[in-house]
Design a protein around this motif. Structure first.
Motif, PDB file in Angstrom:
ATOM      1  N   THR A 104       0.842  -1.193   0.000  1.00  0.00           N
ATOM      2  CA  THR A 104       0.000   0.000   0.000  1.00  0.00           C
ATOM      3  C   THR A 104       0.878   1.245   0.000  1.00  0.00           C
ATOM      4  O   THR A 104       2.059   1.175   0.329  1.00  0.00           O
ATOM      5  CB  THR A 104      -0.895   0.045   1.250  1.00  0.00           C
ATOM      6  N   ALA A 113      -8.701   2.980   6.615  1.00  0.00           N
ATOM      7  CA  ALA A 113      -8.593   2.760   5.173  1.00  0.00           C
ATOM      8  C   ALA A 113      -7.129   2.700   4.741  1.00  0.00           C
ATOM      9  O   ALA A 113      -6.267   3.351   5.329  1.00  0.00           O
ATOM     10  CB  ALA A 113      -9.301   3.889   4.417  1.00  0.00           C
ATOM     11  N   PRO A 127      -8.285  -7.251  -5.504  1.00  0.00           N
ATOM     12  CA  PRO A 127      -8.635  -6.975  -4.103  1.00  0.00           C
ATOM     13  C   PRO A 127     -10.113  -7.176  -3.783  1.00  0.00           C
ATOM     14  O   PRO A 127     -10.484  -7.318  -2.621  1.00  0.00           O
ATOM     15  CB  PRO A 127      -8.264  -5.496  -3.923  1.00  0.00           C
ATOM     16  N   PHE A 128     -10.941  -7.221  -4.834  1.00  0.00           N
ATOM     17  CA  PHE A 128     -12.378  -7.286  -4.612  1.00  0.00           C
ATOM     18  C   PHE A 128     -12.955  -8.689  -4.757  1.00  0.00           C
ATOM     19  O   PHE A 128     -14.110  -8.919  -4.415  1.00  0.00           O
ATOM     20  CB  PHE A 128     -13.081  -6.316  -5.568  1.00  0.00           C
ATOM     21  N   THR A 162      -7.917   3.303  -4.958  1.00  0.00           N
ATOM     22  CA  THR A 162      -9.070   3.185  -4.083  1.00  0.00           C
ATOM     23  C   THR A 162      -8.642   3.115  -2.627  1.00  0.00           C
ATOM     24  O   THR A 162      -7.542   2.674  -2.312  1.00  0.00           O
ATOM     25  CB  THR A 162      -9.905   1.930  -4.448  1.00  0.00           C
ATOM     26  N   ILE A 164      -9.534   1.200   0.743  1.00  0.00           N
ATOM     27  CA  ILE A 164     -10.215  -0.018   1.198  1.00  0.00           C
ATOM     28  C   ILE A 164     -10.103  -0.062   2.714  1.00  0.00           C
ATOM     29  O   ILE A 164      -9.013   0.066   3.262  1.00  0.00           O
ATOM     30  CB  ILE A 164      -9.586  -1.282   0.586  1.00  0.00           C
ATOM     31  N   SER A 168     -15.354  -6.898   3.406  1.00  0.00           N
ATOM     32  CA  SER A 168     -16.655  -6.511   2.871  1.00  0.00           C
ATOM     33  C   SER A 168     -17.721  -6.738   3.934  1.00  0.00           C
ATOM     34  O   SER A 168     -17.732  -7.768   4.609  1.00  0.00           O
ATOM     35  CB  SER A 168     -16.956  -7.350   1.629  1.00  0.00           C
TER      36      SER A 168
END
Length: 194
Positions: A104, A113, A127-128, A162, A164, A168
């Motif tokens: 990161t 985040a 990552p999703f 983004t 994150i 989720s």
């Protein structure tokens, strides 16, 4: 009342313009407090923080928590024993990813985040869709709040990037919290200490 009359009424009833503050100033807590707040926030939003001294500690964590047949992906060149991918794959080819580790740019203490750009993802979708998500955050790269975060990225050229924060989550149905409904089921922060 006609559409034109409604729009004219809206136009004639605008609030007065106000100037933005010249400079917003926020408290600057010590680095130790910022790191402590980041760890607290990540834990509160369903993630976990593992403090590490080197990237080799990540290899140890994975070998203790995942089987050799698990599909583990990483773009970190320091991690060697993982499935290699080029980034040109179809997103469908990455669907069975168990664990993915990313580097990161920095993290934010107030909301937990992390800021990651496409060049660190290897593939924008990864990552999703991974089952379990991990991020490497250097302790020295944690800022206190989003104001400081946007100051860092405001003039950078990064294409896709983004923030994150945590795994989720959704509680849309009967207010029952579900982790991993739309993305990763867990998020681990490997906090690389100085």
């Amino acid at each position: 009342m006609s559409r034109a009359q409604i729009l004219a009424a809206v136009l004639n009833n605008q609030p007065l313009e106000t100037l933005l503050p010249a400079d917003l100033e926020f408290d600057s807590p010590s680095k130790d407090l910022v790191i402590e707040k980041f760890v607290e926030t990540i834990t509160m939003i369903g993630g976990q923080v593992i403090k590490i001294k080197s990237l080799q500690d990540i290899e140890n964590y994975i070998s203790e928590n995942y089987l050799p047949e698990n599909r583990i992906l990483s773009q970190l060149t320091e991690l060697t024993n993982y499935y290699k991918f080029s980034g040109d794959e179809s997103p469908h080819e990455l669907e069975n990813t168990d664990f993915a580790v990313f580097n990161t740019h920095f993290a934010v203490a107030e909301n937990g985040a992390v800021w990651i750009t496409e060049d660190q993802m290897g593939h924008r979708v990864l990552p999703f869709i991974t089952q379990h998500l991990a991020m490497v955050v250097k302790a020295e790269n944690i800022v206190a709040n989003m104001h400081q975060a946007y100051k860092i990225i405001e003039n950078q050229d990064y294409g896709f990037g983004t923030f994150i924060a945590g795994p989720s989550k959704t509680a849309d149905i009967e207010q029952s919290l579900v982790l991993g409904a739309h993305g990763a089921r867990s998020m681990t922060i490997f906090l690389l200490e100085n």
